[in-house]
Design a protein around this motif. Structure first.
Motif, short mmCIF file in Angstrom:
data_model
loop_
_atom_site.label_atom_id
_atom_site.label_comp_id
_atom_site.label_asym_id
_atom_site.label_seq_id
_atom_site.Cartn_x
_atom_site.Cartn_y
_atom_site.Cartn_z
N SER A 17 34.28 -86.58 -57.66
CA SER A 17 34.48 -85.47 -56.73
C SER A 17 33.77 -84.21 -57.22
O SER A 17 33.09 -83.53 -56.46
N LEU A 240 35.45 -82.20 -40.70
CA LEU A 240 36.52 -82.21 -41.69
C LEU A 240 37.88 -82.36 -41.01
O LEU A 240 38.77 -83.05 -41.53
N PHE A 244 40.74 -85.32 -41.56
CA PHE A 244 42.15 -85.01 -41.80
C PHE A 244 43.05 -85.78 -40.81
O PHE A 244 44.04 -86.40 -41.21
N VAL A 307 36.86 -84.86 -48.87
CA VAL A 307 38.24 -84.70 -48.42
C VAL A 307 39.13 -85.79 -48.99
O VAL A 307 40.34 -85.59 -49.21
N GLU A 308 38.55 -86.94 -49.28
CA GLU A 308 39.34 -88.11 -49.66
C GLU A 308 40.12 -87.92 -50.96
O GLU A 308 41.29 -88.31 -51.05
N HIS A 311 43.24 -85.82 -50.65
CA HIS A 311 44.19 -86.57 -49.84
C HIS A 311 44.90 -87.64 -50.65
O HIS A 311 46.13 -87.79 -50.57
#
Length: 338
Positions: A17, A240, A244, A307-308, A311
């Motif tokens: 990331s 994005l 989500f 984003v993963e 999350h």
């Protein structure tokens, strides 16, 4: 990215990331302020792609399938969820939010339909899930998503236009099947020659090198295509939001399946993580060969990865809360089993 112990997978995911963010920034700056060098980087991705593909396949462990042969019920649930329910959810979300931007929609759909084959195990371990069973999902997920990729592309992304199935098959043969055969041959040859302990060191090196190769690929994408990506920068907020919403819906799916199938907590945690995590690195490589010269599609895949990780971190906390306060159907199942 498939061979580190489950204890080491979360740091590897965190590193990936961080490297992605740095690669996007450096690539964008290079492409903007040194466009000639940026274009050169963008035009020379083949070596990086083949290196990443080789590392991914070299790290696959097929022997774990035999060890989990008794868990066919769970494997069937995970396969149906990942390759039927999740693609339908992903296509619905992408169509709802990104229909006006077809190339970004294609990238989102490709990202949504591809279950993870690596870092989901680190989050599974931290959530108290069944890591050994998760290892058995890795070769299954990898094989099925490559086999189904041409069909998903035709069914869910008509905006790509008419794509010759023979061209896709040839591309997958030369870029993935042959490298896979070579990488797996090298895998088992070195395992035989070096022995288990020394070979594990090779696997660890390959695992740790993979995030850096992914970051280099992302840097090249942004360096060579920053102008096209910036022209659509205002759309990325919607992209994005789409990711989500997808993650919320897939969490609800995992909860419904876990309750309906009366899964014990370790399998519940594993199912939740394998449904949530996506396989952007492999699909990025596939898409760059099947659909060359489409930076917006590639950018959508990279944004999904960003984003993963937050999350999955949040999901791990949610699962721990659920373990401490199990829902009634699981409690009854445990009581009846006792």
């Amino acid at each position: 990215m498939l061979t580190l112990s489950s204890r080491d997978r979360l740091p590897a995911a965190t590193l990936t990331s961080s490297l992605l963010v740095m690669a996007i920034i450096i690539g964008a700056l290079l492409g903007h302020f040194a466009p000639d060098r940026g274009q050169w980087l963008g035009d020379n991705v083949d070596t990086t792609l083949l290196t990443m593909i080789g590392l991914l396949f070299f790290s696959v462990r097929l022997d774990v399938l035999a060890q989990q042969a008794g868990n066919l019920r769970f494997i069937a649930i995970a396969v149906v969820a990942n390759f039927i329910f999740v693609p339908l959810i992903g296509y619905g979300v992408a169509s709802l939010f990104m229909a006006a931007h077809p190339l970004l929609m294609v990238g989102l759909v490709i990202y949504f339909v591809s279950p993870c084959t690596d870092w989901f195990l680190g989050f599974t371990r931290l959530a108290g899930g069944n890591v050994a069973l998760g290892m058995a999902l890795i070769p299954i997920n990898m094989a099925l998503q490559l086999l189904l990729y041409p069909f998903y592309l035709q069914w869910f992304t008509p905006h790509t236009g008419a794509i010759d199935p023979q061209l896709i098959a040839t591309t997958l043969l030369h870029w993935f099947l042959l490298p896979a055969i070579a990488a797996l041959t090298l895998h088992y040859t070195l395992r035989f020659m070096l022995g288990e302990q020394r070979f594990e060191q090779c696997l660890t090196f390959a695992d740790r090198a993979t995030p850096w190769v992914i970051a280099l690929l992302v840097l090249q994408i942004f360096a060579g295509n920053i102008a096209s990506i910036l022209a659509h920068r205002y759309v990325f907020a919607w992209l994005l939001l789409s990711v989500f919403v997808f993650f919320v819906l897939t969490f609800l799916l995992s909860e419904a399946l876990s309750r309906g199938c009366c899964l014990d907590y370790p399998e519940h945690a594993l199912l939740t993580m394998t449904i949530a995590a996506r396989n952007a690195p492999l699909m990025l490589a596939v898409t760059m060969t099947v659909l060359p010269g489409q930076p917006l599609i590639y950018a959508a895949l990279v944004m999904g990865m960003l984003v993963e990780f937050p999350h999955l971190t949040l999901l791990r906390r949610v699962l721990i809360v659920l373990e401490r306060h199990p829902y009634p159907s699981r409690w009854l199942h445990r009581r009846n089993s006792g």
